[in-house]
Enzyme design. Structure first.
Site, PDB file in Angstrom:
ATOM      1  N   TYR A  59       2.171  10.218  -2.254  1.00 10.52           N
ATOM      2  CA  TYR A  59       3.200   9.171  -2.275  1.00 10.52           C
ATOM      3  C   TYR A  59       4.435   9.668  -3.038  1.00 10.52           C
ATOM      4  O   TYR A  59       4.315  10.227  -4.131  1.00 10.52           O
ATOM      5  CB  TYR A  59       2.696   7.902  -2.963  1.00 10.52           C
ATOM      6  CG  TYR A  59       1.569   7.172  -2.254  1.00 10.52           C
ATOM      7  CD1 TYR A  59       1.197   7.489  -0.947  1.00 10.52           C
ATOM      8  CD2 TYR A  59       0.871   6.158  -2.890  1.00 10.52           C
ATOM      9  CE1 TYR A  59       0.163   6.819  -0.311  1.00 10.52           C
ATOM     10  CE2 TYR A  59      -0.167   5.482  -2.254  1.00 10.52           C
ATOM     11  CZ  TYR A  59      -0.515   5.821  -0.973  1.00 10.52           C
ATOM     12  OH  TYR A  59      -1.539   5.162  -0.352  1.00 10.52           O
ATOM     13  N   HIS A 119      -9.017  10.023   0.743  1.00 11.98           N
ATOM     14  CA  HIS A 119      -7.827   9.413   1.353  1.00 11.98           C
ATOM     15  C   HIS A 119      -7.843   9.493   2.884  1.00 11.98           C
ATOM     16  O   HIS A 119      -8.157  10.525   3.453  1.00 11.98           O
ATOM     17  CB  HIS A 119      -6.580  10.141   0.830  1.00 11.98           C
ATOM     18  CG  HIS A 119      -5.320   9.359   0.999  1.00 11.98           C
ATOM     19  ND1 HIS A 119      -4.153   9.726   0.397  1.00 11.98           N
ATOM     20  CD2 HIS A 119      -5.031   8.230   1.690  1.00 11.98           C
ATOM     21  CE1 HIS A 119      -3.196   8.871   0.711  1.00 11.98           C
ATOM     22  NE2 HIS A 119      -3.711   7.957   1.507  1.00 11.98           N
TER      23      HIS A 119
HETATM   24  N1  LIG Z   1      -4.771   4.935   1.736  1.00  8.63           N
HETATM   25  C1  LIG Z   1      -3.939   4.872   2.723  1.00  8.63           C
HETATM   26  O1  LIG Z   1      -4.118   5.504   3.736  1.00  8.63           O
HETATM   27  C2  LIG Z   1      -2.770   3.953   2.540  1.00  8.63           C
HETATM   28  C3  LIG Z   1      -1.889   3.725   3.593  1.00  8.63           C
HETATM   29  C4  LIG Z   1      -0.903   2.796   3.406  1.00  8.63           C
HETATM   30  C5  LIG Z   1      -0.801   2.157   2.173  1.00  8.63           C
HETATM   31  N2  LIG Z   1      -1.641   2.407   1.154  1.00  8.63           N
HETATM   32  C6  LIG Z   1      -1.543   1.732  -0.167  1.00  8.63           C
HETATM   33  O2  LIG Z   1      -1.499   0.350   0.041  1.00  8.63           O
HETATM   34  C7  LIG Z   1      -0.326  -0.184  -0.562  1.00  8.63           C
HETATM   35  C8  LIG Z   1       0.117  -1.386   0.200  1.00  8.63           C
HETATM   36  O3  LIG Z   1       0.580  -1.029   1.481  1.00  8.63           O
HETATM   37  P1  LIG Z   1       2.078  -1.337   1.830  1.00  8.63           P
HETATM   38  O4  LIG Z   1       2.957  -0.732   0.807  1.00  8.63           O
HETATM   39  O5  LIG Z   1       2.258  -0.965   3.245  1.00  8.63           O
HETATM   40  O6  LIG Z   1       2.087  -2.941   1.615  1.00  8.63           O
HETATM   41  P2  LIG Z   1       2.838  -4.121   2.329  1.00  8.63           P
HETATM   42  O7  LIG Z   1       2.759  -5.230   1.350  1.00  8.63           O
HETATM   43  O8  LIG Z   1       2.308  -4.359   3.689  1.00  8.63           O
HETATM   44  O9  LIG Z   1       4.331  -3.631   2.499  1.00  8.63           O
HETATM   45  C9  LIG Z   1       5.169  -3.448   1.405  1.00  8.63           C
HETATM   46  C10 LIG Z   1       6.589  -3.745   1.806  1.00  8.63           C
HETATM   47  O10 LIG Z   1       6.671  -5.119   2.156  1.00  8.63           O
HETATM   48  C11 LIG Z   1       7.879  -5.680   1.701  1.00  8.63           C
HETATM   49  N3  LIG Z   1       7.550  -6.779   0.762  1.00  8.63           N
HETATM   50  C12 LIG Z   1       6.690  -6.781  -0.296  1.00  8.63           C
HETATM   51  N4  LIG Z   1       6.660  -8.003  -0.870  1.00  8.63           N
HETATM   52  C13 LIG Z   1       7.511  -8.788  -0.168  1.00  8.63           C
HETATM   53  C14 LIG Z   1       7.936 -10.145  -0.273  1.00  8.63           C
HETATM   54  N5  LIG Z   1       7.445 -10.954  -1.212  1.00  8.63           N
HETATM   55  N6  LIG Z   1       8.832 -10.607   0.620  1.00  8.63           N
HETATM   56  C15 LIG Z   1       9.356  -9.809   1.585  1.00  8.63           C
HETATM   57  N7  LIG Z   1       9.000  -8.510   1.737  1.00  8.63           N
HETATM   58  C16 LIG Z   1       8.091  -8.007   0.867  1.00  8.63           C
HETATM   59  C17 LIG Z   1       8.651  -4.550   1.043  1.00  8.63           C
HETATM   60  O11 LIG Z   1       9.492  -3.980   2.038  1.00  8.63           O
HETATM   61  P3  LIG Z   1      10.971  -3.408   1.654  1.00  8.63           P
HETATM   62  O12 LIG Z   1      10.713  -2.304   0.686  1.00  8.63           O
HETATM   63  O13 LIG Z   1      11.507  -2.943   2.978  1.00  8.63           O
HETATM   64  O14 LIG Z   1      11.713  -4.556   1.041  1.00  8.63           O
HETATM   65  C18 LIG Z   1       7.578  -3.563   0.669  1.00  8.63           C
HETATM   66  O15 LIG Z   1       8.046  -2.234   0.609  1.00  8.63           O
HETATM   67  C19 LIG Z   1       0.650   1.005  -0.575  1.00  8.63           C
HETATM   68  O16 LIG Z   1       1.715   0.812  -1.464  1.00  8.63           O
HETATM   69  C20 LIG Z   1      -0.277   2.101  -0.942  1.00  8.63           C
HETATM   70  O17 LIG Z   1      -0.530   2.054  -2.338  1.00  8.63           O
HETATM   71  C21 LIG Z   1      -2.630   3.281   1.338  1.00  8.63           C
END
Ligand SMILES: NC(=O)c1ccc[n+]([C@@H]2O[C@H](COP(=O)([O-])OP(=O)(O)OC[C@H]3O[C@@H](n4cnc5c(N)ncnc54)[C@H](OP(=O)(O)O)[C@@H]3O)[C@@H](O)[C@H]2O)c1
Length: 377
Positions: A59, A119
């Site tokens: 990341y 991962h």
């Molecule tokens: N292990 C894996 O393969 C893998 C893969 C994916 C993710 N992950 C982990 O899972 C975590 C969560 O996934 P994700 O980051 O995709 O989560 P998500 O919550 O689906 O997306 C996060 C994005 O949603 C928007 N957001 C968040 N809160 C909001 C709100 N209250 N209102 C409006 N928009 C909002 C923001 O977009 P903007 O920045 O555009 O404002 C933020 O960057 C990651 O950060 C990572 O730690 C792991």
């Protein structure tokens, strides 16, 4: 903050977890994390009761681990469960696993990782995990007190998920889930499968990476507006995931203080199975409406493969669909850049149409590739 018990033990994990894959970036250099803001956001979340922090080796080019490590100084480390992941695709040999593992501790500047995941497991990576004897290595690290619980994060289809769940005594797992992905990858069926086996599930991408909260199409806004309770798109999406009792914590990758505050508030008191039938129907209507907006009816069957140019055609079509579905949401371009390897992109299509002969949906793939290249390249 709402907490859920890890299995039936005393460990209480906050329903909102902090994903550090989308930390805020500097205005003047969008490749660098805005460290001061990121640390402020992380500590604000911890002060409000969030106790699960998720990072990974790759990341922010390795800087997520570094910045999270800094945020956890000054007594914050002791207040949280720290999760990190082994990127097994970065090495070809067992020795490489050890080096990656040690580097994570250096970057984080900690001596213990509470939740350690392999991962992004898919069929190929799972095979590699076995070949490189990753699990015995992690068990040894657990015995030596370097890591706590062992789990995996997942990106493949449901059958592969069930196989991986069945082949190792996992302590937890992490899947992608939101109301648009109920039947995608592990999906709801995978969540229930893990739940039946007593394996707690951590959710990633509950807001589909922000695609279902930013630039919401008018027809979807109209569905939310007719609901008996008024909620933001983020609240509908987080509540959908929180409703499953199998879910231990929901990782959201927040990128501003406002998002931290909103998500804290949403998940401060949400009990499982608390959405009414009517509320479920509204969410289903929104998901169906999103699906209707899909331009190309590719089912991802992969009959079109292999492509002589080695283009991952279903992935390219998925990006094309996403572009229209989520109103040209800019990060989709970044994801295309990361995921579609140079020399195997839509623009590398030579129009031989061998894929079109095999496509059961009779899709005009070569012209879709041209359109896709126009958008993303
Ligand atoms: N292990 C894996 O393969 C893998 C893969 C994916 C993710 N992950 C982990 O899972 C975590 C969560 O996934 P994700 O980051 O995709 O989560 P998500 O919550 O689906 O997306 C996060 C994005 O949603 C928007 N957001 C968040 N809160 C909001 C709100 N209250 N209102 C409006 N928009 C909002 C923001 O977009 P903007 O920045 O555009 O404002 C933020 O960057 C990651 O950060 C990572 O730690 C792991």
């Amino acid at each position: 903050m709402e907490y859920r018990n890890f299995r039936k033990t005393e460990e209480k994990v906050s329903l909102l977890g902090f994903g550090t894959m989308r930390l805020p970036l500097l205005r003047e250099d969008s490749k660098k994390i805005d460290e001061a803001l990121a640390i402020k956001m992380i500590r604000k979340a911890i002060d409000a009761g969030v106790n699960y922090m998720d990072t990974a080796y790759m990341y922010h080019g390795g800087n997520s681990e570094v910045v999270l490590g800094k945020a956890l100084k000054d007594g914050y480390r002791e207040k949280v469960f720290l999760a990190d992941k082994m990127p097994i695709w970065l090495t070809k040999e067992a020795g490489g696993i050890h080096a990656l593992f040690e580097n994570q501790f250096k970057r984080l500047d900690v001596d213990f990782i509470d939740f350690y995941l392999v991962h992004s497991l898919d069929q190929k990576n799972w095979q590699k995990v076995k070949e490189l004897k990753v699990m015995p290595f992690l068990e040894k690290m657990k015995e030596e007190g370097r890591i706590g619980k062992i789990g995996f994060s997942f990106h493949d289809n449901l059958d592969v998920f069930k196989t991986i769940i069945d082949e190792y005594p996992w302590e937890f797992c992490q899947i992608q889930l939101n109301y648009m992905d109920a039947n995608y990858q592990a999906g709801v069926e995978g969540l229930k499968y893990a739940g039946k086996k007593g394996i707690p599930v951590i959710i990633m991408e509950p807001l589909k990476g922000g695609k279902i909260t930013q630039f919401v199409p008018e027809s979807i806004q109209a569905i939310w507006a007719k609901a008996p309770v008024q909620r933001t798109p983020a609240e509908w999406a987080l509540r959908y995931v929180a409703d499953f009792p199998e879910v231990l914590t929901i990782l959201s990758g927040m990128s501003s203080i406002k998002q931290v505050e909103e998500n804290l508030q949403i998940l401060s008191s949400v009990l499982p199975e608390s959405l009414s039938l009517e509320e479920h129907k509204i969410i289903e209507m929104a998901a169906n409406e999103y699906s209707k907006l899909i331009k190309v009816a590719c089912t991802g069957c992969e009959y079109c493969l292999p492509c002589p140019q080695k283009i991952l055609i279903p992935n390219a079509i998925d990006f094309y669909n996403q572009w229209y579905l989520y109103h040209a949401y800019v990060p989709i371009k970044r994801d295309y850049d990361i995921n579609m390897l140079k020399g195997r992109r839509a623009s590398d299509c030579i129009g031989c149409k061998s894929c079109e002969e095999k496509c059961p949906q009779h899709l005009p793939i070569s012209s879709i590739m041209k359109e896709t290249a126009k958008i993303f390249e």
